[in-house]
Design an enzyme around this catalytic site. Structure first.
Site, short mmCIF file in Angstrom:
data_model
loop_
_atom_site.label_atom_id
_atom_site.label_comp_id
_atom_site.label_asym_id
_atom_site.label_seq_id
_atom_site.Cartn_x
_atom_site.Cartn_y
_atom_site.Cartn_z
N TYR A 183 13.69 3.80 5.72
CA TYR A 183 13.48 2.96 4.09
C TYR A 183 13.84 4.44 3.72
CZ TYR A 183 12.12 1.85 -0.28
OH TYR A 183 12.64 1.11 -1.56
N ASP A 211 5.34 2.52 9.79
CA ASP A 211 5.72 1.59 8.44
C ASP A 211 5.96 0.39 8.94
OD1 ASP A 211 7.23 0.06 6.36
OD2 ASP A 211 8.14 1.80 5.37
N LYS A 261 7.27 -6.87 -0.14
CA LYS A 261 7.96 -7.99 0.57
C LYS A 261 7.24 -9.15 1.28
CE LYS A 261 10.37 -3.79 -0.47
NZ LYS A 261 10.42 -3.03 0.23
N ARG A 319 -10.88 3.03 -10.71
CA ARG A 319 -10.24 3.89 -9.78
C ARG A 319 -10.75 3.94 -8.26
NH1 ARG A 319 -10.09 9.61 -10.24
NH2 ARG A 319 -10.36 9.07 -12.11
C1 LIG Z 1 10.38 -1.82 0.42
C2 LIG Z 1 9.98 -0.48 1.27
C3 LIG Z 1 8.69 0.33 1.09
C4 LIG Z 1 8.62 0.88 -0.01
O1 LIG Z 1 8.14 0.17 -0.81
P1 LIG Z 1 8.10 0.54 -2.55
O2 LIG Z 1 6.68 -0.68 -2.62
O3 LIG Z 1 8.82 -0.28 -2.78
O4 LIG Z 1 7.12 1.08 -2.97
C5 LIG Z 1 8.91 1.27 2.10
N1 LIG Z 1 9.22 0.88 3.19
C6 LIG Z 1 10.39 0.13 3.68
C7 LIG Z 1 10.23 -0.90 4.94
C8 LIG Z 1 10.82 -1.03 2.99
O5 LIG Z 1 10.58 -2.14 2.40
#
Ligand SMILES: *Cc1c(COP(=O)(O)O)cnc(C)c1O
Length: 379
Positions: A98, A170, A195, A46
């Site tokens: 998001y 982000d 992604k 962890r």
């Molecule tokens: C998908 C996404 C997230 C969240 O990520 P997860 O892996 O689904 O928790 C955050 N920000 C953006 C821009 C995203 O496309």
């Protein structure tokens, strides 16, 4: 080194024990000591794990930063920001985040006494100093989801420095192939590795990168205390995927750009949103090296949008983006489903808005699929 070299090698120089080209998967919860006072690099997975460390170094390499950390999901990475805050602190955030981040901020952070102030980041100069009291973090995304609006990263970083805020972006949509915010003065970059970084629609994961050791130590402490960490196998899979990240992104960029350009002359599309085609084109050119895989279209009123989805053969309807296959998302009912109708309409997301994640298929096949589905669904 160049971007493709970095993506293939990711700072990994081979495993020391047997000279394996790829890192071993250290599928272990703990590491034994030969004696009480032995100091191991790793004690318990962890807290840290060698395979996770390989991934953490890899994302730092791609983002041109010093320190990387891996979390079990993108939202777990966003949640780790709590490690930088205490009750009474505030976050200044751009409006069009998001959906999962909005949910986390509004329904979770606020319950712990951390308030969020939303603002249109097109201009920050109209924010009075009084509003910035107790604000510790400035948080945003660019390009935005789904309308791909561009915010000026350098300006936001400078604003943060002037007001002594930690700037957080982000960078999931742009990816480190197209945009490196740390080089523009941002303090912390967050990714959903679910992604483009994993790129095959098969993993959930999150990553952070910073040059600031103090910030990194605090987030690392969240890994240890909260425990939202990925398994060694998932770390290995994301690392493996990252080796083809640059070639995938080059193709994502060129496929999407080609399709966006061609869609401009298609009847029955009211509007195309793509960074280089929007009115903030110059800003996109200034801070991005490529414009990404995401195109958003708004269909004309005479297109039956439900039929349009049924008539697509190659492009599948799905929530996510960033995989090798082309996917389409109905922003109104899916990614932005939980946002009130009036708010969606106000921000330009009506029922005829679709976000397309352009995959790596033959560009003509993707384009023809869209074109055919529109013409079969128009009256
Ligand atoms: C998908 C996404 C997230 C969240 O990520 P997860 O892996 O689904 O928790 C955050 N920000 C953006 C821009 C995203 O496309």
């Amino acid at each position: 080194m160049g971007k493709f070299t970095d993506s293939v090698h990711l700072g990994f120089e081979g495993d020391k024990q047997f000279n394996s080209v790829n890192p071993p998967i250290y599928q272990t919860s703990t590491f034994f000591k030969n004696d009480f006072d032995d100091i191991n690099k790793h004690d318990y997975s962890r807290v840290s794990n060698p395979t996770r460390e390989v991934l953490e170094n890899a994302i730092a390499k791609l983002e041109k930063g010093e320190y990387g950390l891996a979390f079990s999901s993108g939202v777990a990475a966003v949640q780790s920001l709590m490690g930088l805050l205490k009750s009474g602190d505030k976050i200044l955030a751009s409006q069009d985040l998001y959906g999962g981040t909005l949910r986390l901020f509004n329904n979770f952070f606020r319950n712990y006494g951390i308030d969020i102030i939303y603002h249109d980041f097109i201009s920050l100069s109209d924010i009075p100093d009084s509003l910035l009291k107790e604000v510790k973090i400035i948080y945003f995304e660019t390009p935005t989801n789904p309308l791909l609006k561009i915010y000026d990263i350098s300006k936001i970083a400078a604003f943060a420095k002037r007001h002594n805020l930690i700037s957080v972006i982000d960078n999931t949509f742009a990816t480190p192939f197209n945009q490196n915010p740390l080089e523009l003065g941002i303090d912390l970059v967050i990714h959903s590795s679910s992604k483009f970084l994993s790129g095959h629609s098969d993993i959930i994961g999150g990553l952070t990168v910073t040059n600031n050791l103090e910030i990194n130590d605090k987030l690392k402490y969240v890994q240890k205390v909260v425990g939202g960490i990925p398994s060694p196998f998932d770390c290995w899979l994301i690392f493996r995927s990252m080796k083809t990240f640059a070639v995938r992104m080059e193709r994502h960029n060129s496929n999407a750009l080609h399709i966006a350009e061609k869609l401009k002359s298609v009847n029955n599309i009211k509007h195309i949103f793509y960074p280089i085609l929007n009115k903030d084109k110059e800003l996109a050119e200034k801070q991005m090296n490529g414009f990404g895989a995401v195109i958003t279209i708004e269909l004309n009123e005479n297109v039956d949008y439900k039929k349009f989805i049924k008539n697509l053969k190659l492009i599948k309807l799905a929530e996510s983006l960033g995989g090798v296959e082309s996917l389409i998302n109905h922003s109104y009912s899916m990614s932005h489903g939980s946002i009130p109708h009036e708010e969606k309409i106000r921000s330009g997301i009506n029922e005829r808005v679709f976000r397309i994640s352009v995959g790596l298929e033959d560009v003509d096949d993707i384009y023809e699929d869209i074109l055919t589905a529109i013409s079969l669904s128009s009256s």
